[in-house]
Design a protein around this motif. Structure first.
Motif, short mmCIF file in Angstrom:
data_model
loop_
_atom_site.label_atom_id
_atom_site.label_comp_id
_atom_site.label_asym_id
_atom_site.label_seq_id
_atom_site.Cartn_x
_atom_site.Cartn_y
_atom_site.Cartn_z
N GLN A 266 -0.55 0.42 -4.40
CA GLN A 266 -1.49 0.68 -3.30
C GLN A 266 -1.78 2.17 -3.18
O GLN A 266 -2.86 2.57 -2.77
CB GLN A 266 -0.92 0.14 -1.98
CG GLN A 266 -0.96 -1.37 -1.89
CD GLN A 266 -0.36 -1.88 -0.60
OE1 GLN A 266 0.00 -1.11 0.29
NE2 GLN A 266 -0.22 -3.20 -0.48
N LEU A 267 -0.80 3.01 -3.54
CA LEU A 267 -1.00 4.46 -3.55
C LEU A 267 -1.46 4.90 -4.94
O LEU A 267 -1.02 4.36 -5.95
CB LEU A 267 0.30 5.18 -3.17
CG LEU A 267 0.82 4.93 -1.75
CD1 LEU A 267 2.14 5.66 -1.54
CD2 LEU A 267 -0.19 5.35 -0.70
N VAL A 268 -2.31 5.89 -4.96
CA VAL A 268 -2.90 6.37 -6.20
C VAL A 268 -2.05 7.49 -6.79
O VAL A 268 -1.62 8.40 -6.07
CB VAL A 268 -4.33 6.89 -5.95
CG1 VAL A 268 -4.95 7.44 -7.23
CG2 VAL A 268 -5.20 5.78 -5.36
N LEU A 279 -3.64 19.24 -2.58
CA LEU A 279 -3.28 17.84 -2.41
C LEU A 279 -2.72 17.66 -1.01
O LEU A 279 -1.63 18.17 -0.70
CB LEU A 279 -2.26 17.41 -3.47
CG LEU A 279 -1.81 15.94 -3.42
CD1 LEU A 279 -2.98 15.01 -3.73
CD2 LEU A 279 -0.67 15.70 -4.41
N ASP A 280 -3.48 16.98 -0.14
CA ASP A 280 -3.05 16.72 1.25
C ASP A 280 -2.63 18.01 1.96
O ASP A 280 -1.63 18.04 2.69
CB ASP A 280 -1.88 15.73 1.28
CG ASP A 280 -2.31 14.33 0.87
OD1 ASP A 280 -3.51 14.01 1.01
OD2 ASP A 280 -1.45 13.55 0.40
N PRO A 350 1.45 11.54 6.50
CA PRO A 350 0.97 10.28 7.07
C PRO A 350 -0.40 9.88 6.52
O PRO A 350 -1.29 10.73 6.38
CB PRO A 350 0.90 10.57 8.58
CG PRO A 350 1.83 11.73 8.79
CD PRO A 350 1.75 12.54 7.53
N ASP A 351 -0.55 8.61 6.21
CA ASP A 351 -1.83 8.04 5.75
C ASP A 351 -2.33 8.65 4.43
O ASP A 351 -3.51 8.55 4.11
CB ASP A 351 -2.92 8.20 6.82
CG ASP A 351 -2.54 7.53 8.13
OD1 ASP A 351 -1.92 6.45 8.08
OD2 ASP A 351 -2.83 8.10 9.20
N SER A 352 -1.43 9.27 3.67
CA SER A 352 -1.85 9.79 2.37
C SER A 352 -2.18 8.65 1.43
O SER A 352 -1.54 7.59 1.46
CB SER A 352 -0.74 10.66 1.75
OG SER A 352 -1.10 11.06 0.44
N LYS A 353 -3.15 8.85 0.57
CA LYS A 353 -3.55 7.84 -0.40
C LYS A 353 -2.84 8.02 -1.73
O LYS A 353 -3.02 7.21 -2.65
CB LYS A 353 -5.06 7.88 -0.61
CG LYS A 353 -5.88 7.59 0.64
CD LYS A 353 -7.37 7.69 0.34
CE LYS A 353 -8.19 7.40 1.59
NZ LYS A 353 -9.65 7.52 1.33
#
Length: 585
Positions: A266-268, A279-280, A350-353
């Protein structure tokens, strides 16, 4: 995408004093929120205070409430058996000493106790006394527990085991697999002592038919069935307190390999990053390592003064669920350990892809590099490093973890000379072993030359497995070489512990004391049973000569002590015999 399944239970129960004035039974059930339910499970317990004491009610109620509360407070990394056993041991000690402080022995705090911890797809049953746990499946009622009673003259039964009865507590423990639709029944002897097996089965059979559950918080049909069993027991002449708890399995967290893979992906996985990339909110300063398995980047964040290391998996493993599970487990482990000797992994954004770790930046060098720079360290240096590595390993052991990939490359030395363990991708957590997962390792993990032989032989590891790897590291620190010949690439050919033949450290550094080499030999013993059972024993023998090891070495036959010299002697004797024979013939 379908919602992931979780453990779902319905439950209902009833208790009454019956013909007695006071109810000295107790039962409890807790179904925690989803995250705690995953890590600790759901808990059901029943207890029956021994009625000859004025404190029986306190003992039963305290046992149920305290057990549930304290079990949930144990570390998530512990397995169920360890957590429950330690809580029950502490509870037993408290009850026993409370009873000893009473004015009379008859006022002891004694109670039977039976519990089931529902975790993943397994029921963990713990029991002492004569309360009972049954399972009703496929129309068949099975008693899971055994009564701890002794028949006396006249037919009376006397308890032989219970909480608070003695300083030492022996608890029956077993695991049972769960199925959707299973019914677990908990009763005190006021119920099962007055009902036949068939009568109980008759009531539960009515519950086995498909019925609408009233929700996870309770089930009216289960409570009604519990009342019905108690009413039948009263009609059957029960003269004791009566308690009954029923738990129905509604759903289990079972998934197949494809569902597990979908969850993991689900995470890339981030693309390969370069200095200046973000990155984030983290900015990459430089690339620390770029390999086939992972990429490490030194990074900064405008909110924080310190530097960080971003660890991301390689795209090569995007379709490897076992590797991805290990990568995610590494974060789970790192976030739960706070110790200066172990690298910290911070909370994810939080909510990182994206799939990556935010790790503590350790300024220093690997133990491997230190070994290159210090090829012949003295014993004092080796002892100091060994003590620091052992201190970090103890932290993992106390949390029920095995590192499984100990090697000089996974140990950092800071600028102050302090040790830090890194890389938790292969860590085995006892608390996660009984959680269902379709991803099971079918190949050894770690680096073969440092890996305990039992892994390569297809056996399960234990604390002594990490001690083997630790011993190999200490040996290499001292000598610069390994104690065994290199492990072949094709490990499937290894079929016996006899493959490992220890090379004495004295062959490399003759000035070393024999007792130090004997300590290394025991730590690196191929068979787990021949190794040290605890890190402290190994460290002690690195400081002080172990007289038992020395005595055993002195009494060894020459063929074991020095095989080369033995066969040289045999050859010499044979040569002399041939010469004598030639002279006299």
């Amino acid at each position: 995408m379908a919602t992931a399944k979780t453990l779902s239970l319905a439950y209902g129960g009833h208790t009454t004093a019956g013909v007695k004035e006071r109810n000295e039974d107790a039962f409890g059930m807790l179904l925690p929120a989803s995250q705690l339910r995953f890590s600790k499970g759901a808990i059901a317990a029943i207890a029956d205070g021994v009625s000859c004491s004025d404190n029986a009610q306190v003992a039963s109620r305290t046992s149920v409430a305290t057990f549930i509360q304290d079990y949930l407070s144990t570390p998530e990394t512990w397995d169920v058996k360890t957590s429950a056993s330690r809580v029950l041991a502490a509870l037993n000690s408290w009850l026993y000493y409370q009873g000893q402080s009473s004015l009379t022995r008859q006022n002891g705090f004694v109670t039977t106790f039976s519990s089931v911890i529902f975790r993943s797809t397994t029921a963990h049953v713990l029991h002492c006394g004569d309360s009972r746990v049954y399972r009703f499946r496929d129309g068949r009622l099975q008693q899971l527990t055994s009564d701890h009673c002794l028949a006396q003259a006249g037919g009376d039964l006397t308890l032989t085991r219970a909480l608070g009865m003695d300083t030492e507590l022996k608890v029956d423990y077993q695991q049972r697999s769960l199925r959707v639709g299973d019914l677990l029944l908990f009763t005190t002897d006021g119920v099962h002592g007055s009902l036949k097996h068939a009568e109980i089965g008759e009531v539960l059979a009515a519950l086995a038919a498909p019925a609408a559950a009233a929700g996870e918080g309770g089930n009216s049909s289960l409570e009604q069935a519990a009342r019905q069993l108690i009413e039948r027991a009263l009609q059957g002449g029960s003269s004791d307190n009566l308690s009954c708890l029923l738990v129905r399995v509604l759903d289990l967290p079972v998934e197949n390999i494809d569902e597990a893979h979908n969850k993991l992906t689900q995470l890339v996985i981030p693309p390969v990053l370069a200095p200046g990339h973000k990155l984030d909110g983290y900015t990459v300063v430089k690339t620390l390592h770029s390999g086939s398995r992972s990429h490490l980047y030194l990074a900064t964040h405008p909110r924080y003064r310190q530097k960080f290391v971003l660890k991301a998996p390689s795209q090569n493993f995007a379709d490897d669920p076992q590797y991805l599970e290990g990568f995610m487990r590494e974060q789970w482990v790192g976030r739960r350990i706070d110790h200066p000797g172990i690298m910290k992994i911070h909370d994810a954004v939080p909510d990182s892809k994206f799939l990556y770790h935010i790790c503590e930046y350790v300024e220093g060098t690997t133990l491997r590099q230190w070994m290159y720079d210090n090829p012949r360290p003295d014993l004092a240096q080796v002892r100091e490093l060994a003590k620091q590595i052992a201190a970090s390993l103890r932290v993992l052991q106390r949390l029920g973890m095995l590192h499984r990939d100990l090697k000089p490359d996974n140990i950092m030395l800071t600028r102050n000379g302090d040790v830090k363990l890194i890389d938790f991708g292969t860590v085995q957590v006892s608390g996660l072993q009984d959680i269902h997962s379709p991803l099971r390792e079918d190949i050894p993990v770690g680096t073969a030359d440092y890996m305990a032989p039992e892994y390569l032989l297809g056996e399960r590891g234990e604390y002594r497995s990490d001690i083997f790897s630790f011993g190999v590291i200490v040996y290499e620190l001292l000598t610069g070489v390994l104690p065994y010949k290199p492990i072949p690439t094709d490990t499937s050919r290894i079929r016996s512990y006899d493959r490992w033949r220890y090379r004495s450290a004295l062959d490399v550094r003759k000035e070393l004391p024999l007792w130090f080499d004997l300590a290394l030999r025991k730590a690196c013993a191929p068979r787990p049973s021949q190794r040290y059972a605890a890190l402290s024993e190994f460290l002690h023998d690195l400081d002080v000569p172990n007289q038992q090891l020395l005595a055993a070495e002195q009494h060894k036959p020459l063929i074991e002590k020095n095989p080369v010299r033995f066969w040289q002697g045999v050859s010499l004797v044979l040569f002399v015999l041939l010469v004598v024979q030639a002279v006299f013939t």
